[in-house]
Scaffold this active site. Sequence first.
Site, PDB file in Angstrom:
ATOM      1  N   LYS A  90      32.343  31.777 -22.673  1.00 33.04           N
ATOM      2  CA  LYS A  90      32.885  30.426 -22.507  1.00 33.04           C
ATOM      3  C   LYS A  90      32.047  29.726 -21.454  1.00 33.04           C
ATOM      4  CE  LYS A  90      36.222  27.308 -22.919  1.00 33.04           C
ATOM      5  NZ  LYS A  90      35.172  26.438 -23.478  1.00 33.04           N
ATOM      6  N   LYS A 114      33.264  32.605 -12.162  1.00 29.89           N
ATOM      7  CA  LYS A 114      34.198  31.483 -12.171  1.00 29.89           C
ATOM      8  C   LYS A 114      35.320  31.733 -13.176  1.00 29.89           C
ATOM      9  CE  LYS A 114      32.323  27.498 -12.572  1.00 29.89           C
ATOM     10  NZ  LYS A 114      31.808  26.173 -12.927  1.00 29.89           N
ATOM     11  N   LYS A 126      26.606  29.887 -21.250  1.00 33.93           N
ATOM     12  CA  LYS A 126      26.225  28.487 -21.002  1.00 33.93           C
ATOM     13  C   LYS A 126      25.151  28.108 -22.012  1.00 33.93           C
ATOM     14  CE  LYS A 126      26.927  24.992 -18.180  1.00 33.93           C
ATOM     15  NZ  LYS A 126      28.160  24.575 -17.494  1.00 33.93           N
ATOM     16  N   ASP A 166      29.453  19.483 -20.311  1.00 36.31           N
ATOM     17  CA  ASP A 166      28.810  19.632 -18.995  1.00 36.31           C
ATOM     18  C   ASP A 166      28.017  18.342 -18.788  1.00 36.31           C
ATOM     19  OD1 ASP A 166      28.242  21.623 -16.710  1.00 36.31           O
ATOM     20  OD2 ASP A 166      26.221  20.984 -17.231  1.00 36.31           O
ATOM     21  N   ASN A 240      31.955  12.702 -15.011  1.00 45.45           N
ATOM     22  CA  ASN A 240      33.313  13.188 -15.247  1.00 45.45           C
ATOM     23  C   ASN A 240      33.945  13.801 -13.988  1.00 45.45           C
ATOM     24  OD1 ASN A 240      34.858  15.960 -16.086  1.00 45.45           O
ATOM     25  ND2 ASN A 240      35.514  14.226 -17.321  1.00 45.45           N
TER      26      ASN A 240
END
Length: 444
Positions: A90, A114, A126, A166, A240
């Site tokens: 993820k 994380k 990622k 992202d 964001n």
Amino acid sequence: MGYVDDIIKLVAKKNPAEPEFNQAVREVLVSLRAVVDDNEEKYRREGLLERLVEPDRQIKFKVPWVDDKGNVQVNTGYRVQFNNAIGPYKGGIRLHPSVNLSIIKFLGFEQIFKNSLTGLPIGGGKGGSDFDPKSKSDREVLSFCRSFITELYRYIGADVDVPAGDIGTGGREIGYMFGEYKKIKGTYEGVFTGKGLTYGGSLGRTEATGFGLLYLTEEMLKYNGLDIKDKTVTITGSGNVAIYAAVKAEELGAKVVTVSDSNGWIYDPEGIDIAVLKGIKEVRRARLTEYKKYRPNSEYHEGRGVWSVPCDIALPCATQNELSLEDAKALVANGCKAVAEGANMPTTLEATEYLIENGVLFAPGKAANAGGVATSALEMTQNSERLSWTFEEVDSKLKEIMVNIFNNIASNASRYGATNNYVIGANIAGFEKVANAMMAQGIW
Ligand code: NDP
């Protein structure tokens, strides 16, 4: 030489052209020294650190697409599936011209810890591309996203690898990618998070990283006898994370005086006007130079400079390595009390050490910005249940997760005699769960 130093050397030798990845590995492993030393024999026998620093797989692919003038453009796509010991891979997809394998690997490596810290069952990965969605038309972005997924679809899935947004990847890009995946696979599954609300997205996901950052910051301050109310906050970025960090900071009674983008920054002594900021960035996708038109008492400066503004709390929310040792010295000299990372690895290692040594409370990104991925995991749960929770339900779960993360990192820091060193606390807490799961599952 200890196991940690051996592995830092090994990574440098095997990945000489990947400075960001080497930096992330060094930062994590150095802070794990105490726990690794305590378990050295067992970890060495299992080859644990060698396996941890090597991605399960990394995929690099061609992304050809056609621009509005009919010209063929070619970008490079990446997906690094780093570690799925505790759940499906993820992690977000970054679309920015600076993207390369080193950056994707550093982000994927950080994501392992994380995701573990959230307490939810998600592994680390990622992806991204050197495509720049800025100044592209919707049609061009669609053309890119379709081509990107034409290759990536083989490697992802709701129980395999679940990408998200992202830098450069917001709701529009996720929508286009999800649509293409659905068309190719013929299944309607929760393969992306950050989806629109009409097709499986979760209320609260847009706000989650920024809101979560402030929940954790508030808890860290409280734990140390401080109150966020009436504090002056400086923020970098205006995307964001930055926007929703500013929203929540103002809701909690603090005053946000700066935001930035890659060209320059705003100082608004009366407090950033969030409605104006959202209009510029979320509606018109324009540059911050416009801000002064609406707020004549504000200042626009070209280049960098946010960290020279006196503040109580600094929230770097733009990109990696944006807060250097010089910046840290300026923050300390101006009486800054806390730094919490909204972005991933925005503070250099030297700057982090300087801040901690000088008594600044420092919340590392893998804890402080984990609210985004935590809420993504809540989106996955809602998709599996075929249910949608209310904003209040999601937001209260987010707050609980962020408070738990803070308590977890604070207690792990103390357990290893590093009270208030939340970098050590976060790395140890994130690492131990993954390490135990890896050892329980044999050698892979
Ligand atoms: P956005 O693309 O929405 O915004 C990024 C902001 O940072 C923009 O203001 C951008 O300016 C600025 N920026 C980007 N690159 C640079 C650069 N090289 N130099 C100066 N400014 C730059 O991204 P997000 O807000 O989503 O992400 C920001 C950070 O937070 C990243 O590090 C990301 O990995 C991290 N993060 C994001 C999460 C999320 O849920 N979105 C979750 C956890 C972490 P400009 O528009 O001019 O490029």
